[in-house]
Scaffold this motif. Sequence first.
Motif, PDB file in Angstrom:
ATOM      1  N   UNK A  53     -43.591  33.720  48.916  1.00 36.90           N
ATOM      2  CA  UNK A  53     -44.114  34.718  47.992  1.00 36.90           C
ATOM      3  C   UNK A  53     -42.948  35.602  47.553  1.00 36.90           C
ATOM      4  N   UNK A  54     -43.142  36.472  46.596  1.00 39.64           N
ATOM      5  CA  UNK A  54     -41.999  37.272  46.118  1.00 39.64           C
ATOM      6  C   UNK A  54     -41.349  38.128  47.194  1.00 39.64           C
ATOM      7  N   UNK A 139     -41.006  37.223  41.265  1.00 42.93           N
ATOM      8  CA  UNK A 139     -42.103  38.186  41.152  1.00 42.93           C
ATOM      9  C   UNK A 139     -42.984  37.841  39.960  1.00 42.93           C
ATOM     10  N   UNK A 140     -44.264  38.126  40.100  1.00 38.88           N
ATOM     11  CA  UNK A 140     -45.215  37.848  39.024  1.00 38.88           C
ATOM     12  C   UNK A 140     -44.752  38.500  37.726  1.00 38.88           C
ATOM     13  N   UNK A 141     -44.828  37.749  36.646  1.00 36.53           N
ATOM     14  CA  UNK A 141     -44.437  38.259  35.336  1.00 36.53           C
ATOM     15  C   UNK A 141     -42.971  38.102  34.999  1.00 36.53           C
ATOM     16  N   UNK A 317     -44.202  31.633  34.916  1.00 38.54           N
ATOM     17  CA  UNK A 317     -44.210  30.212  34.579  1.00 38.54           C
ATOM     18  C   UNK A 317     -45.394  29.453  35.160  1.00 38.54           C
ATOM     19  N   UNK A 318     -45.730  29.694  36.427  1.00 47.20           N
ATOM     20  CA  UNK A 318     -46.724  28.830  37.056  1.00 47.20           C
ATOM     21  C   UNK A 318     -47.564  29.551  38.092  1.00 47.20           C
ATOM     22  N   UNK A 319     -48.838  29.200  38.099  1.00 46.91           N
ATOM     23  CA  UNK A 319     -49.751  29.509  39.197  1.00 46.91           C
ATOM     24  C   UNK A 319     -50.018  28.198  39.932  1.00 46.91           C
ATOM     25  N   UNK A 320     -49.961  28.228  41.250  1.00 42.37           N
ATOM     26  CA  UNK A 320     -50.226  27.044  42.064  1.00 42.37           C
ATOM     27  C   UNK A 320     -51.447  27.316  42.926  1.00 42.37           C
ATOM     28  N   UNK A 321     -52.486  26.518  42.727  1.00 45.24           N
ATOM     29  CA  UNK A 321     -53.716  26.643  43.510  1.00 45.24           C
ATOM     30  C   UNK A 321     -53.777  25.513  44.529  1.00 45.24           C
ATOM     31  N   UNK A 322     -53.985  25.876  45.779  1.00 50.32           N
ATOM     32  CA  UNK A 322     -54.116  24.909  46.865  1.00 50.32           C
ATOM     33  C   UNK A 322     -55.584  24.891  47.295  1.00 50.32           C
ATOM     34  N   UNK A 390     -55.114  34.161  35.869  1.00 52.66           N
ATOM     35  CA  UNK A 390     -53.654  34.242  35.896  1.00 52.66           C
ATOM     36  C   UNK A 390     -53.054  33.932  34.533  1.00 52.66           C
ATOM     37  N   UNK A 391     -52.077  34.748  34.142  1.00 51.68           N
ATOM     38  CA  UNK A 391     -51.513  34.664  32.793  1.00 51.68           C
ATOM     39  C   UNK A 391     -50.233  33.837  32.735  1.00 51.68           C
ATOM     40  N   UNK A 392     -49.998  32.984  33.705  1.00 44.20           N
ATOM     41  CA  UNK A 392     -48.796  32.162  33.685  1.00 44.20           C
ATOM     42  C   UNK A 392     -48.933  31.038  32.656  1.00 44.20           C
ATOM     43  N   UNK A 393     -47.790  30.478  32.273  1.00 42.52           N
ATOM     44  CA  UNK A 393     -47.796  29.428  31.248  1.00 42.52           C
ATOM     45  C   UNK A 393     -48.499  28.171  31.738  1.00 42.52           C
TER      46      UNK A 393
END
Length: 669
Positions: A53-54, A139-141, A317-322, A390-393
């Motif tokens: 995480x960040x 970090x997010x964003x 850039x990315x959100x990763x869902x597990x 989530x606002x990632x690409x």
Amino acid sequence: MDRRQFLKWGSFLTVTVATGGLSACGGGDDPEPDTGNPENFNFVHGVASGDPKPDSVVVWTRLEGSNGKRPVVVRLQVSAQPDFPPPSLLVNQPLMALPDWDYTIRNKVTGLSPGTRYYYRFLLGNRPSTVGRTRTAAAAGTPLSQLRFAFVSCQDWNANHWAGMEELAQQDLDFIVHVGDYIYEAVPGGSRAGNVEDRHGVLQLPNGTALPDGSVYATTLDDYRYLYRSYRTDARLQALHAAFPMIAIWDDHEFSDNCWQDRQTYDSDDDLTPRTARRRAANQAWFEFMPADVSLDVNNPSFQNIQIYRSFTFGNLATLLMTDERLYRADHIISEQATGRAVGALYFVPAETLAAAEAQKIAAAGGTLTPVSMLGDAQRAWWQDRVGADATAWKLWANQLSLLRMQVDVIQAVARLIARALVLANNSLSSLESAIANALADDLRAAKTAGTYANLAYTALRNVLAQVGIDSATFDANIKPLIESRLPAIALLDRFILNADQWDGYNAERKNLMAFLKNNGVRNVVALSGDIHAFFAGQVMDDYDAATPAPVMVDLVTAGLSSNSLLSSFRSIVDNDQAFAALRELVYSDVGSTVVNTFDTTLRTFNAWLRHADSNAEGYTLVTLTPEKLSCTFHTLKPLEGGTAPALPATASTRLLEVAAGTADVSVT
């Protein structure tokens, strides 16, 4: 020792706060704890990190030794420099390894800087472990131009080889995603044919339960711990963990093949009996050995005493869902008790029968998805919340089981095979091959409706062949015997779903998830899947059964890193089950003395959304993600050479696939 910094034993996750560059010496008012005879212990299972995480990452190690089951103190050091000069130590903290947790250490280091590489090691007195390398997430964003990662699945100790791990460890990656089957619970496993590298000896479980095929499956906590310890003795897996943080989820073999909730499915009536103690043992062993930022509640008596579904964000850039597709899933739509075996329930299931059974369960539940869900109601709501917010690409979904429809229409397939055989027997029919196949398919549908081949007149086919002068007498003497020698059992004249343990067996929920994405305009969603021991890529449709299905997202499926291939599994069925012998040519053919894979063509023929299929491969997948596209390279590994893993490079071939931003399709080069 500052207990405020590091003691959080209730869920067995110690937490250490990095000091921001000042030398961390433990401090606090408490005296150093009893060391627990660290000289009796060694680091034999390597080190690992995970869940970046960040501002944090989880680090792991395990101590091997004996001291009368007393705790042992081990010191953790974290630095931004690989040689750990004292002024650079961000963490220099004693931690305690407890026998209750098999002397494993799981420590969450917080207070780190985003997007930064760190080094870590553990010390027993003055004896250091291997040095591990890890990296925090941006970090997010934060604008990111690129992410590089690999995703892997199915690393069976008992099959094939692990050279791919050694090759992967040499890559330049941000992290590794593991989508399940980190261990295999059965040893040596009835499906194994001795095709395993000589570096991997036969495993012997401390307890275990025997199966009729001669394999033994893990049953107790000691069994599952033994498997993880054994897997982690391999230097190649240790090197992979030491090189990159891993973000892992489980699939079925971390507990039991084709499991659901706390139910096993080795026999047709196995899942009538809860196996809660076994499931909890599997949960705890996974928790102890994986560097995951999750909690286990040992005081919770249920099998759902752990939650491993979680999400990660990498800049903008990315959100990763597990997701966890075993612990909450409902029973398979058609139970094994109904068929007396897995075929017809999990594999090779008539599509109409499956759809009708699913609709019946939904209706009985008042229209809810609960009895036909893979994710469960709470996890499905969480998935929708995260993927939609989530606002990632890009939205990446580590999904374990393929979302792609995989079906075969046996009537059409058999008609085409027989038409080809007729042309080969009589070249003058070559111009009519397509017409012959279509006519025979019509005749076979009539046989299906009648429920028997008796009195099948072959009216449509006779009409086509009459165009080239083949009369009824010639047909009866020469054509009909050839056809009837190749016909499958009448029950196989149907459209079949190949694997109902995958998302094909939970179609209503898949449609629900795709409708959510479509209706909310969520784009650039890509699933990272595994389990099936083959490489696939294709479009996930809003409704595969619609007249004109629309693509919503993409599914990329990695082959088993070390496994038997999907092709070999289907070859075993058509070679050993007489009921399916007539379908052999849909799976493979013999050309001279060479076996030719026809399964890939069969799958592509009846699943237009598939862009790539390789059912006879082991390997891994590398991904480069940018705002403009996702580039994915399937690495197919070389086979065993006798009993020896191939020398590096272990990759025999690669295939590049790309997903352009804004599209729900895959291009293959």
